[in-house]
Design a protein around this motif. Structure first.
Motif, PDB file in Angstrom:
ATOM      1  N   LYS A 170       0.571  -1.029   0.248  1.00  0.00           N
ATOM      2  CA  LYS A 170      -0.216  -0.106  -0.336  1.00  0.00           C
ATOM      3  C   LYS A 170       1.109   1.122   0.312  1.00  0.00           C
ATOM      4  CE  LYS A 170      -3.557   2.266   3.095  1.00  0.00           C
ATOM      5  NZ  LYS A 170      -4.935   2.315   3.747  1.00  0.00           N
ATOM      6  N   ASP A 171       0.546   2.263  -0.864  1.00  0.00           N
ATOM      7  CA  ASP A 171       0.986   3.548  -1.156  1.00  0.00           C
ATOM      8  C   ASP A 171       2.589   3.480  -1.516  1.00  0.00           C
ATOM      9  OD1 ASP A 171      -0.903   5.414   0.155  1.00  0.00           O
ATOM     10  OD2 ASP A 171      -0.071   4.432   2.192  1.00  0.00           O
ATOM     11  N   GLN A 172       2.846   2.241  -2.233  1.00  0.00           N
ATOM     12  CA  GLN A 172       3.996   2.288  -2.725  1.00  0.00           C
ATOM     13  C   GLN A 172       3.976   1.522  -4.191  1.00  0.00           C
ATOM     14  OE1 GLN A 172       5.530  -1.845  -0.578  1.00  0.00           O
ATOM     15  NE2 GLN A 172       6.189  -0.728   0.703  1.00  0.00           N
ATOM     16  N   VAL A 173       5.350   2.375  -5.233  1.00  0.00           N
ATOM     17  CA  VAL A 173       5.315   2.015  -6.317  1.00  0.00           C
ATOM     18  C   VAL A 173       6.179   0.725  -6.778  1.00  0.00           C
ATOM     19  CG1 VAL A 173       5.745   3.528  -8.585  1.00  0.00           C
ATOM     20  CG2 VAL A 173       4.944   4.772  -6.629  1.00  0.00           C
ATOM     21  N   PRO A 174       5.110   0.134  -8.199  1.00  0.00           N
ATOM     22  CA  PRO A 174       5.902  -1.156  -8.401  1.00  0.00           C
ATOM     23  C   PRO A 174       7.297  -0.645  -9.158  1.00  0.00           C
ATOM     24  CG  PRO A 174       3.664  -1.391  -8.205  1.00  0.00           C
ATOM     25  CD  PRO A 174       4.053   0.262  -8.126  1.00  0.00           C
ATOM     26  N   LEU A 175       8.306  -1.804  -8.380  1.00  0.00           N
ATOM     27  CA  LEU A 175       9.438  -1.036  -9.844  1.00  0.00           C
ATOM     28  C   LEU A 175       9.008  -0.969 -11.727  1.00  0.00           C
ATOM     29  CD1 LEU A 175      12.365  -1.207  -9.630  1.00  0.00           C
ATOM     30  CD2 LEU A 175      12.322  -3.691 -10.615  1.00  0.00           C
ATOM     31  N   ARG A 176       8.818  -1.351 -12.234  1.00  0.00           N
ATOM     32  CA  ARG A 176       7.886  -1.740 -13.489  1.00  0.00           C
ATOM     33  C   ARG A 176       7.441  -0.219 -13.697  1.00  0.00           C
ATOM     34  NH1 ARG A 176       4.831  -5.439 -11.150  1.00  0.00           N
ATOM     35  NH2 ARG A 176       2.481  -5.482 -11.307  1.00  0.00           N
ATOM     36  N   ARG A 177       6.897  -0.297 -12.722  1.00  0.00           N
ATOM     37  CA  ARG A 177       5.842   1.590 -12.886  1.00  0.00           C
ATOM     38  C   ARG A 177       6.611   2.804 -12.412  1.00  0.00           C
ATOM     39  NH1 ARG A 177      -0.021  -0.558 -11.395  1.00  0.00           N
ATOM     40  NH2 ARG A 177      -0.388  -2.513 -12.142  1.00  0.00           N
ATOM     41  N   LEU A 178       8.014   2.908 -11.568  1.00  0.00           N
ATOM     42  CA  LEU A 178       8.754   3.429 -11.004  1.00  0.00           C
ATOM     43  C   LEU A 178       8.706   4.875 -12.207  1.00  0.00           C
ATOM     44  CD1 LEU A 178       9.889   4.615  -8.516  1.00  0.00           C
ATOM     45  CD2 LEU A 178      11.795   3.612  -9.335  1.00  0.00           C
ATOM     46  N   SER A 179       9.526   4.453 -13.426  1.00  0.00           N
ATOM     47  CA  SER A 179       9.224   5.499 -13.720  1.00  0.00           C
ATOM     48  C   SER A 179       8.249   6.817 -14.624  1.00  0.00           C
ATOM     49  CB  SER A 179      10.551   4.903 -14.933  1.00  0.00           C
ATOM     50  OG  SER A 179      11.898   4.515 -14.869  1.00  0.00           O
ATOM     51  N   LYS A 180       8.101   5.641 -14.910  1.00  0.00           N
ATOM     52  CA  LYS A 180       6.370   6.851 -15.301  1.00  0.00           C
ATOM     53  C   LYS A 180       5.449   7.122 -14.198  1.00  0.00           C
ATOM     54  CE  LYS A 180       1.734   4.983 -17.428  1.00  0.00           C
ATOM     55  NZ  LYS A 180       1.104   3.955 -17.963  1.00  0.00           N
ATOM     56  N   HIS A 181       5.434   6.583 -13.171  1.00  0.00           N
ATOM     57  CA  HIS A 181       5.461   7.284 -11.818  1.00  0.00           C
ATOM     58  C   HIS A 181       6.104   8.671 -12.011  1.00  0.00           C
ATOM     59  CE1 HIS A 181       3.641   8.060  -7.771  1.00  0.00           C
ATOM     60  NE2 HIS A 181       4.456   8.252  -7.370  1.00  0.00           N
ATOM     61  N   VAL A 182       7.508   8.534 -12.363  1.00  0.00           N
ATOM     62  CA  VAL A 182       8.334   9.946 -11.589  1.00  0.00           C
ATOM     63  C   VAL A 182       8.759  11.345 -13.096  1.00  0.00           C
ATOM     64  CG1 VAL A 182      10.676  11.012 -11.336  1.00  0.00           C
ATOM     65  CG2 VAL A 182      10.206   8.534 -10.374  1.00  0.00           C
ATOM     66  N   MET A 183       7.632  10.489 -13.962  1.00  0.00           N
ATOM     67  CA  MET A 183       7.251  10.862 -14.824  1.00  0.00           C
ATOM     68  C   MET A 183       5.901  12.287 -15.561  1.00  0.00           C
ATOM     69  SD  MET A 183       9.611   9.673 -18.711  1.00  0.00           S
ATOM     70  CE  MET A 183       8.288   7.837 -18.345  1.00  0.00           C
ATOM     71  N   LYS A 184       5.381  11.393 -14.521  1.00  0.00           N
ATOM     72  CA  LYS A 184       4.418  11.733 -14.735  1.00  0.00           C
ATOM     73  C   LYS A 184       3.825  13.658 -13.319  1.00  0.00           C
ATOM     74  CE  LYS A 184       1.394   8.272 -15.768  1.00  0.00           C
ATOM     75  NZ  LYS A 184      -0.413   7.346 -15.739  1.00  0.00           N
ATOM     76  N   LEU A 185       5.106  12.957 -12.251  1.00  0.00           N
ATOM     77  CA  LEU A 185       4.694  14.292 -11.454  1.00  0.00           C
ATOM     78  C   LEU A 185       4.512  15.453 -12.243  1.00  0.00           C
ATOM     79  CD1 LEU A 185       7.528  13.244  -8.710  1.00  0.00           C
ATOM     80  CD2 LEU A 185       5.102  12.639  -8.961  1.00  0.00           C
ATOM     81  N   PRO A 186       3.583  16.523 -11.060  1.00  0.00           N
ATOM     82  CA  PRO A 186       3.852  18.430 -12.155  1.00  0.00           C
ATOM     83  C   PRO A 186       5.210  18.878 -12.293  1.00  0.00           C
ATOM     84  CG  PRO A 186       3.045  18.017 -10.040  1.00  0.00           C
ATOM     85  CD  PRO A 186       3.357  16.698 -10.475  1.00  0.00           C
ATOM     86  N   ARG A 187       4.861  19.563 -13.215  1.00  0.00           N
ATOM     87  CA  ARG A 187       5.513  20.307 -14.174  1.00  0.00           C
ATOM     88  C   ARG A 187       5.995  21.793 -13.093  1.00  0.00           C
ATOM     89  NH1 ARG A 187       6.764  15.545 -15.454  1.00  0.00           N
ATOM     90  NH2 ARG A 187       8.153  14.866 -17.064  1.00  0.00           N
ATOM     91  N   ASN A 188       6.975  21.777 -12.079  1.00  0.00           N
ATOM     92  CA  ASN A 188       6.872  22.495 -11.060  1.00  0.00           C
ATOM     93  C   ASN A 188       7.791  23.740 -11.452  1.00  0.00           C
ATOM     94  OD1 ASN A 188       5.067  21.703  -9.228  1.00  0.00           O
ATOM     95  ND2 ASN A 188       6.362  20.153  -8.707  1.00  0.00           N
ATOM     96  N   LEU A 189       9.570  23.482 -11.661  1.00  0.00           N
ATOM     97  CA  LEU A 189      10.344  24.241 -12.169  1.00  0.00           C
ATOM     98  C   LEU A 189      10.814  24.596 -13.096  1.00  0.00           C
ATOM     99  CD1 LEU A 189      13.172  22.681  -9.761  1.00  0.00           C
ATOM    100  CD2 LEU A 189      11.229  24.520  -9.240  1.00  0.00           C
ATOM    101  N   ARG A 190      11.047  25.669 -14.320  1.00  0.00           N
ATOM    102  CA  ARG A 190      11.655  25.923 -15.405  1.00  0.00           C
ATOM    103  C   ARG A 190      13.162  25.240 -15.375  1.00  0.00           C
ATOM    104  NH1 ARG A 190       9.873  30.761 -13.515  1.00  0.00           N
ATOM    105  NH2 ARG A 190      12.156  31.465 -13.562  1.00  0.00           N
ATOM    106  N   PRO A 191      13.959  25.116 -17.094  1.00  0.00           N
ATOM    107  CA  PRO A 191      15.187  24.536 -16.937  1.00  0.00           C
ATOM    108  C   PRO A 191      15.835  24.698 -16.572  1.00  0.00           C
ATOM    109  CG  PRO A 191      13.593  24.565 -19.197  1.00  0.00           C
ATOM    110  CD  PRO A 191      12.935  24.879 -18.250  1.00  0.00           C
ATOM    111  N   ALA A 192      15.770  26.680 -16.546  1.00  0.00           N
ATOM    112  CA  ALA A 192      17.065  27.093 -15.885  1.00  0.00           C
ATOM    113  C   ALA A 192      16.988  27.219 -14.145  1.00  0.00           C
ATOM    114  CB  ALA A 192      16.909  28.493 -16.212  1.00  0.00           C
ATOM    115  N   GLU A 193      15.871  26.529 -13.844  1.00  0.00           N
ATOM    116  CA  GLU A 193      15.801  26.816 -12.504  1.00  0.00           C
ATOM    117  C   GLU A 193      16.278  25.044 -11.898  1.00  0.00           C
ATOM    118  OE1 GLU A 193      12.008  29.051 -10.390  1.00  0.00           O
ATOM    119  OE2 GLU A 193      11.589  27.295 -11.748  1.00  0.00           O
ATOM    120  N   VAL A 194      16.123  24.100 -12.635  1.00  0.00           N
ATOM    121  CA  VAL A 194      16.594  22.571 -12.706  1.00  0.00           C
ATOM    122  C   VAL A 194      18.214  23.063 -12.139  1.00  0.00           C
ATOM    123  CG1 VAL A 194      16.334  20.723 -13.333  1.00  0.00           C
ATOM    124  CG2 VAL A 194      14.855  22.075 -13.286  1.00  0.00           C
TER     125      VAL A 194
END
Length: 232
Positions: A170-194
């Protein structure tokens, strides 16, 4: 001539990679060959049957060949991905290996924190901000993530920090879905801020404890024929 030489040299490498991917998948799924052959023949048979209804089975049968190949390669790609991640599951540092499939614009720092009990935290930096990915026992890795979150908050107080625990609970992310989960996070920073954030984190990265990461066969490194899906 140069272009032809590059193309010719790339063919053996691709064929070797497909063979390696097939061997890996066959270890976990011994009937993969029969499955793929059945899918290919099934698609061609559907087209041929349609051809009988329309009065031209040969033409429709030939038309079904590329479609059969395409569908077969899509299924094969998914099976390769599943087999590769199944080999990584349970290995220390597997999360960092899975995160290596992230595309351009992401920076992955494996094992920014490691404990004696082999709990580990990886760091991903991108447009969402900082993503801390924990691997280990659920009752311990939470505390490790909390500590790392406080350390990173002191260096980058205005940057969003996300924490993720790898697993099937519960409340964990399976290994096979990890990259997809990270990529779905909201974009909060501009490239220069990164870029600025990465400079701030250098001090933390310089003193981190290194952890050997398992070199498992990831789908990203398997170059399949056209039509095979890439891991997301």
């Amino acid at each position: 001539m140069a272009k032809r030489e590059v193309t010719d040299d790339s063919k053996p490498g691709r064929i070797a990679q497909v063979r390696a991917a097939y061997r890996i998948t066959k270890e976990a799924q011994p009937r993969i060959g029969l499955l793929l052959a059945g899918i290919f023949l099934g698609v061609v048979a559907v087209f041929a049957g349609l051809g009988f209804l329309l009065g031209n089975p040969i033409l429709w049968g030939l038309t079904g060949l590329p479609f059969g190949f395409l569908v077969t390669m899509i299924i094969f790609g998914r099976r390769v991905e599943k087999a590769a991640y199944s080999r990584l599951e349970g290995q220390l540092g597997a999360g960092a290996n899975a995160l290596s499939t992230l595309r351009k614009g992401w920076t992955v720092d494996p094992a920014v924190a490691v404990t004696r009990n082999q709990d580990v935290v990886h760091r991903v930096v991108g447009r969402p901000g900082i993503v801390l990915v924990g691997e280990g026992a659920h009752n311990r890795v939470g505390n490790l993530l909390a500590n790392e979150k406080r350390k990173h908050a002191r260096v980058a107080p205005d940057t969003p920090i996300y924490d993720v625990v790898v697993g099937d609970g519960k409340d964990q992310v399976p290994l096979r879905r990890l990259s997809k989960h990270v990529m779905k996070l909201p974009r909060n920073l501009r490239p220069a801020e990164v870029t600025e954030l990465l400079h701030r984190l250098k001090a933390l990265s310089a003193n981190r404890q290194q952890l050997p990461i398992p070199k498992g066969p990831l789908p990203k490194n398997v170059k399949l024929p056209p039509g095979a899906p890439r891991p997301r």
